[in-house]
Structure formats: structure tokens, C-alpha cells
Motif scaffolding. Structure first.
Motif, PDB file in Angstrom:
ATOM      1  N   VAL A 328      -4.260   2.973  -9.255  1.00 15.00           N
ATOM      2  CA  VAL A 328      -3.304   2.155  -9.665  1.00 15.00           C
ATOM      3  C   VAL A 328      -1.544   2.294  -8.885  1.00 15.00           C
ATOM      4  CG1 VAL A 328      -2.091   0.501 -10.807  1.00 15.00           C
ATOM      5  CG2 VAL A 328      -4.070   1.163 -11.504  1.00 15.00           C
ATOM      6  N   ASP A 329      -1.168   3.046  -8.442  1.00 16.85           N
ATOM      7  CA  ASP A 329      -0.342   2.873  -7.330  1.00 16.85           C
ATOM      8  C   ASP A 329      -0.430   3.344  -5.952  1.00 16.85           C
ATOM      9  OD1 ASP A 329       2.167   4.693  -7.586  1.00 16.85           O
ATOM     10  OD2 ASP A 329       1.431   5.957  -5.754  1.00 16.85           O
ATOM     11  N   ASP A 330      -1.773   3.207  -5.298  1.00 12.71           N
ATOM     12  CA  ASP A 330      -2.362   3.160  -4.125  1.00 12.71           C
ATOM     13  C   ASP A 330      -2.149   1.576  -4.370  1.00 12.71           C
ATOM     14  OD1 ASP A 330      -3.482   4.214  -1.539  1.00 12.71           O
ATOM     15  OD2 ASP A 330      -5.066   3.550  -2.408  1.00 12.71           O
ATOM     16  N   LEU A 331      -2.530   1.023  -5.504  1.00 16.27           N
ATOM     17  CA  LEU A 331      -2.171  -0.724  -5.146  1.00 16.27           C
ATOM     18  C   LEU A 331      -1.474  -1.009  -4.415  1.00 16.27           C
ATOM     19  CD1 LEU A 331      -5.416  -1.156  -7.102  1.00 16.27           C
ATOM     20  CD2 LEU A 331      -5.405  -1.049  -4.481  1.00 16.27           C
ATOM     21  N   GLY A 332      -0.188   0.154  -4.893  1.00 14.74           N
ATOM     22  CA  GLY A 332       1.361  -0.356  -4.774  1.00 14.74           C
ATOM     23  C   GLY A 332       1.522  -1.002  -5.857  1.00 14.74           C
TER      24      GLY A 332
END
Length: 539
Positions: A328-332
Motif C-alpha cells: 500500500v505504501d508503494d502506491l503512495g
């Protein structure tokens, strides 16, 4: 240009700033304070002048963790929240059923879970009120439901139904199903067969929530549990111009379906951005790390005193939370994790740390909501990792919920380590406040009264519970204003009264900084403004 001059009162721009006695708003934006405001306003007839009458003007409040759609829907069903006994709840359901004979399902919230021993409510009690239609009531923790026998039958729940993943189905001594369902794995068995609410009813519920919040000085809310149908409701409400305050959506991450959700998260965020409503954003994903102490599903490092569920419930097993948070963090997107017990808080911190190490530095502003129990070893990690503890100050009191359901499960030593707000704030963590409404009151002044006293409304205990954790009034006001704005990535827009900021304001009838703690809930909200326009009250 539309000009409004607020004058003859105390204007509090925010903590660590000097108060003023006037504020000028031009086209919804704050342009000047004090003498500068009066000079810029001039004497012309084109200026609307609001006499504060000696009152207190401050940034409007934000609620960093709540459930506004659920709160609004409470007003659609039977009024069980005010009930103080099981008999009162049953009678409220009986009256509602009589007055609404065409309702296929009777759905309501949120009853007091401490009214029955162990929080266990029997289906037969509701059968006495309604035996021919399903009845489903949510407890005020929103992790539990109480059903009548027809609802259990519709859901196919029998004595042979095993406890589902992430859920529990309590039984009577004879092995029959009791009627209380704990945690969403069990709750979903019933909600899956319930008819969907009409969309107009749901949009109206958002209006009810706005009425509730704006009358309490709140103009921004983090909806902390949003499913796909809820996104549709918010979008349609925005298209109709029915959103009268600001909402951010936290999209619910379910460990049972997570792999299929990632694409949906991105799509939901894109749909909201394409609508380009100033009242709606969707840049957050909500995780549950555990349940709640009252159900013994909050995840603890040491076992519960009662031992029914030993260490509680871990929603994401092994390293799965860390991996999901990383993706999820990788999606910003912003991370928002419900963590009640000390084991859950540690798991949440570990997951955020893992995501930061994997994806590298960025302005992520992760949130851990509730943080009811934090182990000493984890206190400093909030600040070190840039984690915002969003805490519910109203809960830091020894009320019936605490004394009847929480303390017996935690024991005295852990009881006196709950809601360490000042410890976290002193460590450098960016403490922010939320209410979890409708779980508890959404009025910020109700919560602030507890934050600055750690006492019940009766003034117990003398000197406050855990007095070292008491906060100042100004720090508490900041936690409900500027700190929530920072959580929302909105510090350049609202949360302080400075030139260039949106005129999101609340006018109180007196100064909360000079009001005794027990009198804070009695302060009157004279008016609430969103972008300079009155959203509640008259001026």
C-alpha cells in the motif's frame, strides 16, 4: 469580493501564537488579524461584520478517526444508544418494529455492551420484541452485533457453525447459538444476507453526520473504514453537492481478500481525484491489527487475566501485515492502522518500519489509531518512525466501560498503562485526536475535558487517573486542530488561523483555556464556518 470581519472577541490562531481581537476573511480565505484586519476591512458597506460578543474564535476542529456514515445511519434505526438496560433496548426495538411494519430487516446501533455480563446478549431477549423479522443491533464498539433468532436463521448460523476466520460465535451452556457475534468474521455472516440500504438513505445519513459534526465545530473527518459501496455513496453525495464538510476516505484492507484489493484502492483514489471535489479525498488505507479489549480480541504481549482468548486476536498473521503495508505504501497511499493492544501496536510499528526501509524516504505520515496500550520499549518508536498516534481522549477515564469490561481483563498494572497521551507527546510524537464516533461522542470538547483532567463527569478519581498523562488545554486543542490537519496533509489549508489559510472556523461562546475541565462540554458552539461560509449557527 466577499469580506467578513470578525471582531470584539478572542481570536486564537493556534498554539504558540499571540491571540488577536479581529480577523478578516476575503473570499473564504483569511487575509489579516488584529489591527491589520480592521485596517484592511475599512469602513465600507461591503464588509459583513460579525460581533463575537466576547467569545472565542479558533480553527475548526478535525476528527482524525471516525465513522460518519455509520454514525448517520444510527439515526435511521431504533434508538438504542440512550438505553441504560436490556429491557429498554428491547422496548425501543419493539416500538420501532411497530412503527415501521414494512421494514424487512430491523437494523440499529449502538447498544451499551456493558449492560450484559461479559458483553454477551441473548437472541431470545430480542425475540420477545420481534419474532417474525430479523433484528440486528451493533454494539457501541462496532466489533460486535446482537441478533434475534430470525437473523441467525437467515444467516444460516446454527450450533454446528464453526467460528469463522477473524470471528467468534458464542454459545449457551446447552450448545445453542447465543445471539452475540464478535468481530467481523462472524458479523459478516449476517451482513452478507442483509439487504443493502437505499442510496438516498445513505446519502441522507452523510447529511445527518454533517449536521452532527458541524454543530460541534468539526469541519474535517477521517472516515476510518470505507468499503467499495461507501466510495460510491460519497462520490454520489459529492456530485449532488450534498457534502457540506470535508471527508477523507480510508479504504478498508481485508486480509482475507487483500490481493484483489490493491487495484481497487488505486481506482477508488483515482475516481475521487477525477471528481475534484474540495470536500472529498481518498488517500488512505485502513488496516486492523487487532480487535478490542472488551471482547478480549485486542492483541496483548501478555495473556488476558481472564484467559478466555489468551493473547487476543492477531488479524494479520506472521509477516503479512508488513508485506501488505509495504504494498500500500508503494502506491503512495497513507497507512492508517487500528491497534489497541500492545502486541498490535508493536506489529503496526514493525510494519511501518519495514515499509519505510523497503520503499525509501517520503512524506508518508503513517497513523496508528487508538494505541490503548503501548509497551515502554515502543514509546520512542512513534517519533523515530514519524508515526502519528491518533488517540481518543474521551476513552481515558474510568467509566463503566473501563471498570466493568476493561479492567477485569487487563488487571491493575496494565490498566494504569493505558492511553499514554502525554508520554507519547513528550517523546516527540505528533499526537493527534479523533473520536471514533459513533463508538463514542464526536464532540471534541467532550474529549478535551477528559484529556485535561483524566476524570469522569463526576470528577473521579480526585486528581485524575494517571495524572502524569494529563495534557494542557492548549495542547489538547492543538491535537484536535493543527495536528489533525497535518495528519490530513492539510496544514497549508486549515488547522491554524493565518493569512492564506481557508477560513474554517469555530466560534465558541467562551475561552476553553480559562474554563474548568468539567465545564468544557458545556461550552456553546455559536457558529461553524467552512471556507468562510456559515455551515452551522447564525452570526
Amino acid at each position: 469580493m466577499a469580506k467578513t470581519l470578525f471582531h470584539d472577541g478572542t481570536v486564537w490562531p493556534g498554539a504558540q501564537t499571540t491571540t488577536a481581537d479581529a480577523l478578516l476573511v476575503v473570499d473564504g480565505v483569511i487575509t489579516a488579524l488584529g489591527d491589520d484586519a480592521r485596517e484592511a476591512a475599512g469602513d465600507g458597506p461591503d464588509v459583513l461584520r460579525v460581533d463575537l460578543e466576547g467569545g472565542f474564535l479558533m480553527p475548526s476542529f478535525g476528527d482524525g478517526h471516525a465513522h460518519p456514515l455509520l454514525g448517520g445511519l444510527e439515526f435511521v434505526g431504533p434508538a438504542v444508544r440512550p438505553c441504560t438496560s436490556v429491557d429498554e433496548i428491547v422496548e425501543a426495538v419493539r416500538r420501532f418494529a411497530k412503527d415501521n411494519p414494512d421494514e424487512e430487516w430491523i437494523v440499529g446501533a449502538s447498544y451499551d455492551g456493558s449492560l450484559a455480563e461479559g458483553g454477551l446478549f441473548d437472541a431470545r431477549w430480542l425475540d420477545d420484541a420481534v419474532s417474525d423479522r430479523p433484528v440486528v443491533l451493533r454494539a457501541w464498539d462496532y466489533h460486535t452485533v446482537w441478533c434475534n433468532s430470525v437473523a441467525l436463521e437467515r444467516a444460516g448460523i446454527t450450533a454446528d457453525t464453526p467460528d469463522p476466520v477473524l470471528g467468534e460465535i458464542p454459545h449457551r451452556e446447552d450448545g445453542s447459538v447465543l445471539g452475540t457475534l464478535r468481530e467481523w468474521g462472524a458479523v459478516d455472516l449476517v451482513t452478507a444476507v442483509m439487504p443493502a440500504r437505499d442510496e438516498d438513505v445513505r446519502i441522507a445519513a452523510l447529511g445527518t453526520a454533517a449536521d452532527y459534526y458541524l454543530s460541534r465545530g468539526v469541519t474535517w473527518v477521517q472516515d476510518a473504514w470505507v468499503e467499495p459501496a461507501d466510495v460510491d455513496t460519497y462520490l454520489e453525495a459529492a456530485r449532488r453537492g450534498a457534502l457540506r464538510m470535508r471527508f477523507n476516505l480510508a479504504l478498508y484492507a481485508d486480509p482475507r481478500h487483500f490481493d484483489a484489493q490493491l487495484h481497487d484502492f488505486s481506482m477508488a483514489k483515482r475516481r475521487v481525484e477525477q471528481l475534484d471535489s474540495p470536500m472529498l479525498t481518498a488517500h488512505t488505507v485502513k488496516f486492523f491489527a487487532d480487535g478490542v479489549v472488551e471482547n478480549e480480541t485486542g492483541a496483548l504481549l501478555e495473556p488476558y487475566c481472564t484467559g478466555l482468548h489468551e493473547h487476543g486476536m492477531t488479524v494479520w498473521e506472521g509477516d503479512s501485515l508488513s508485506e501488505a503495508v509495504r504494498q500500500v505504501d508503494d502506491l503512495g497511499l497513507q497507512i492508517h492502522i487500528h491497534a489497541i493492544g500492545d502486541a498490535a501496536v508493536r506489529q503496526a510499528l514493525d510494519a511501518i518500519e519495514y515499509a519505510a526501509e523497503w520503499n525509501g524516504p517520503r512524506d508518508r505520515r503513517p497513523v496508528i489509531a487508538h494505541a490503548q496500550l503501548v509497551d515502554d520499549a515502543d514509546l520512542e518508536r512513534f517519533a523515530a518512525l514519524g508515526v502519528i498516534p491518533n488517540m481518543q481522549p474521551l476513552w481515558a477515564q474510568q467509566d463503566a466501560l473501563m471498570t466493568v469490561l476493561t479492567i477485569p481483563r487487563l488487571g491493575q498494572e496494565r490498566t494504569d498503562r493505558q492511553y499514554r497521551m502525554r508520554s507519547l507527546e513528550s517523546s516527540g510524537a505528533a499526537l493527534a485526536f479523533g473520536s471514533d464516533w459513533p463508538v463514542s461522542s464526536g464532540a471534541p470538547l467532550d474529549g478535551i475535558a477528559i484529556a485535561v483532567s483524566r476524570q469522569t463527569t463526576e470528577g473521579e478519581p480526585a486528581g485524575g487517573w494517571m495524572p502524569d498523562e494529563i495534557l494542557t488545554v492548549e495542547r489538547s486543542l492543538t491535537a484536535y486542530t493543527e495536528a489533525v490537519a497535518a495528519q490530513a496533509y492539510g496544514e497549508d489549508t486549515w488547522g491554524r488561523l493565518v493569512p492564506g489559510a481557508s477560513a474554517d472556523l469555530v466560534w465558541l461562546d467562551r475561552d476553553p483555556r480559562e474554563t474548568p475541565a468539567r465545564e468544557l462540554p458545556g461550552i456553546t458552539v455559536r457558529a461553524t464556518y467552512v471556507r468562510g461560509e456559515p455551515a452551522f449557527g447564525t452570526s
